[in-house]
Write a protein that holds these residues in place. Sequence first.
Motif, mmCIF file in Angstrom:
data_model
loop_
_atom_site.group_PDB
_atom_site.id
_atom_site.type_symbol
_atom_site.label_atom_id
_atom_site.label_comp_id
_atom_site.label_asym_id
_atom_site.label_seq_id
_atom_site.Cartn_x
_atom_site.Cartn_y
_atom_site.Cartn_z
ATOM 1 N N GLU B 183 0.814 -1.222 0.000
ATOM 2 C CA GLU B 183 0.000 0.000 0.000
ATOM 3 C C GLU B 183 0.851 1.277 0.000
ATOM 4 O O GLU B 183 0.737 2.110 0.894
ATOM 5 C CB GLU B 183 -0.968 0.010 1.191
ATOM 6 N N PRO B 184 1.709 1.428 -1.012
ATOM 7 C CA PRO B 184 2.575 2.618 -1.038
ATOM 8 C C PRO B 184 1.776 3.913 -1.178
ATOM 9 O O PRO B 184 2.257 4.969 -0.791
ATOM 10 C CB PRO B 184 3.458 2.395 -2.265
ATOM 11 N N ALA B 185 0.550 3.830 -1.698
ATOM 12 C CA ALA B 185 -0.216 5.053 -1.925
ATOM 13 C C ALA B 185 -1.147 5.375 -0.758
ATOM 14 O O ALA B 185 -1.886 6.361 -0.814
ATOM 15 C CB ALA B 185 -1.023 4.923 -3.216
ATOM 16 N N ALA B 186 -1.092 4.556 0.292
ATOM 17 C CA ALA B 186 -2.002 4.794 1.416
ATOM 18 C C ALA B 186 -1.793 6.194 1.968
ATOM 19 O O ALA B 186 -0.659 6.635 2.149
ATOM 20 C CB ALA B 186 -1.766 3.753 2.510
ATOM 21 N N GLY B 187 -2.878 6.895 2.219
ATOM 22 C CA GLY B 187 -2.798 8.218 2.826
ATOM 23 C C GLY B 187 -2.393 9.321 1.870
ATOM 24 O O GLY B 187 -2.155 10.444 2.281
ATOM 25 N N GLU B 195 1.540 10.591 -9.087
ATOM 26 C CA GLU B 195 2.994 10.785 -9.132
ATOM 27 C C GLU B 195 3.740 9.547 -8.659
ATOM 28 O O GLU B 195 4.750 9.150 -9.224
ATOM 29 C CB GLU B 195 3.393 11.972 -8.247
ATOM 30 N N LEU B 196 3.182 8.946 -7.617
ATOM 31 C CA LEU B 196 3.842 7.756 -7.067
ATOM 32 C C LEU B 196 3.854 6.628 -8.096
ATOM 33 O O LEU B 196 4.858 5.926 -8.248
ATOM 34 C CB LEU B 196 3.134 7.307 -5.781
ATOM 35 N N MET B 197 2.744 6.448 -8.801
ATOM 36 C CA MET B 197 2.681 5.373 -9.797
ATOM 37 C C MET B 197 3.695 5.628 -10.916
ATOM 38 O O MET B 197 4.340 4.699 -11.405
ATOM 39 C CB MET B 197 1.261 5.247 -10.370
ATOM 40 N N GLU B 198 3.844 6.910 -11.287
ATOM 41 C CA GLU B 198 4.870 7.276 -12.263
ATOM 42 C C GLU B 198 6.245 6.864 -11.751
ATOM 43 O O GLU B 198 7.059 6.283 -12.467
ATOM 44 C CB GLU B 198 4.864 8.804 -12.478
ATOM 45 N N PHE B 199 6.455 7.195 -10.474
ATOM 46 C CA PHE B 199 7.726 6.903 -9.812
ATOM 47 C C PHE B 199 8.003 5.396 -9.825
ATOM 48 O O PHE B 199 9.121 4.957 -10.106
ATOM 49 C CB PHE B 199 7.654 7.450 -8.385
#
Lengths: 360, 259
Positions: B183-187, B195-199
């Motif tokens: 769950e890297p996108a949690a919160g 942006e995180l998914m791009e990363f």
Amino acid sequence: MKTNATASPLKITRNRLYTLIALGAFVVLAIVADLFFDAFTLRVFNLCAIYIVLALSLNMLNGFTGLFSLGHAGFMAVGAYVCALLTMSPQLKDMNFFLMPMVPWLRNVTIPFLPAIIIGGLAAAFVGFLIGAPVLRLRDDYLAIATLGFGEIIRVLITNAQPITNGAQGLKGLPRFSTTFTVWIAAALVTLFMVLLMRSSYGRAMKAVRDDELAAEAMGINVFKVKVTSFTVSSFLAGIGGALLGHMITTIDPKMFTFMLTFNILLIVVLGGIGSISGSVIAAVVVTILMEVLRFLDEPLNFIVFKTAAMPGLRMVVFSILLMVVVIYRQRGLMGNKEFSWDMLTGLFVRKGRKGGTNV
Amino acid sequence: MSEPTSDLMLRTDHVFMRFGGLTAVNDLNLEIRKNEIVGLIGPNGAGKTTAFNVITGMYRPSEGKVFFGSDDITGLKPHQITAKGIARTFQNIRLFKEMNVLENVLVACDMSIATGMFGATLHLPGYVKREKEARKFSMELLEKVGLKHLAFEKGTSLPYGQQRRLEIVRALATRPKMLLLDEPAAGMNPQESVELMEFIRKIRDEFDLTILLIEHHMQVVMGVCEHMYVLDYGVTIAHGDPASIQKNPKVIEAYLGVD
Ligand SMILES: Nc1ncnc2c1ncn2[C@@H]1O[C@H](COP(=O)(O)OP(=O)(O)O)[C@@H](O)[C@H]1O
Ligand SMILES: [Mg+2]
């Protein structure tokens, strides 16, 4: 290597100079102490060095690896007894073992202090490994309980192994090998060892285990191995400290190594700051001196107008209250997990100075 | 699939994980190919984190086997699995709380420094050289993800999103072949999630990684995943490409009332 942006080369040179001056001043103090202090004061002075060794060894576990051990006195006892039995001459042993003779194979062994103290430390380390390896697989809470039990068991064993340890009579007249030179060299070596260790990748792994075991393991650290190593090395140092203590007081017996002794060391570690090397060093000195200075509290107190009866243990009450106050108001002890630096000291004075200025 | 099986990076073979009467993971059969980004999705309590814990050796599965490449890694210790090349992050961030950003990353390099206590303490030449390399490598990693200027800040003092990023960098510092992100996108808000998914896509390409990614909001990972597995009460109710998952009636049913 990159350091903080604030550390200019000039400041670094200045701080190195301060450190050199402080070290030089200390060496002079130690020489003066050794030559001119009376026996009692010199003993307190040297006791500081031994408590530095002991506090650092406990801090390695408590402060840097996050393992809570309550059996330190037990490891000290192992070191003290092994070292004493190896250094005492056969004649001296005969004088001690007058109730029942000593086992012959041990009676005839006498070796110099340096190998004896190292063997004492190794024996304590070995015992530490034997206890640590099974217990450290369990949750951390069990370690405190297991080591507490171990500390008591070792005392019972020593008391009952009369042909080897002379039982409750203890050993008297140990050669006084813990000279000013010896104890302070030991303290310096152990301090240097801790500083270098904690700056290294291995020290970092220990701190990682302390901060978050699961994450440390997930980063590829063999958490169990780090814990066992830390526990074993800490036991080694406790054994060294115990041996130094024995050869300073020149008398050891099982009653010396009760939980109270562990408590004293724990007190130093907590007061100085769990996870601070300099905190342990400073607190070891302060607490050792206070322990002696406050000895009068255990005697009858004379308030001129009235006198109280002797209250043995009042001194420890004072220390326990001190510990509680620290735990309540300054959880992290004197230094927290920071280390002493000259900038910290100058910062303190500058701030104090400014405060005074605005008040006027 | 048409790719040869030698392309398989991670495979779980009929994995079960039971806690008392509860079957948290029920017959899990993942097949993840090299350089894929795979999503493991499902509502809260579906058993996603438990699946991670089994793969990374935190739990030993009650039944079944885990293969990494052709190696059977079932029952290995977490640190051994990390050494094999699987790194992970945690659902609730687990940074080393007394350490600064750089030290957090350096801990993950310790494996490659691989010096015993005495070699390290005595700062033997071999150790000094490897430690220096580790510092350089860590700083480069931090620079790549834009955290270099924070290297000497305490890790836990960073804003939430940067802490998540730091956890990913820390995992990268173990030089993994495969990365497991819980769950890297949690919160995060939608913008940050994008942006995180791009990363994530960027690091996959740059570090030649295979990525398994947990998320309970299906939409967040729809764009980035090439393949998805959907868990519900421990059971794999669907797997396939994002488009087919989105249309799958079982998946829609499992997610009703959740999103
Ligand atoms: N160590 C454990 N002991 C008992 N039950 C657990 C344990 N870990 C997870 N569970 C249970 O397993 C189920 C799945 O949990 P989890 O894997 O954390 O779900 P998710 O990550 O999909 O939200 C939950 O019901 C949870 O309570
Ligand atoms: Mg989860």
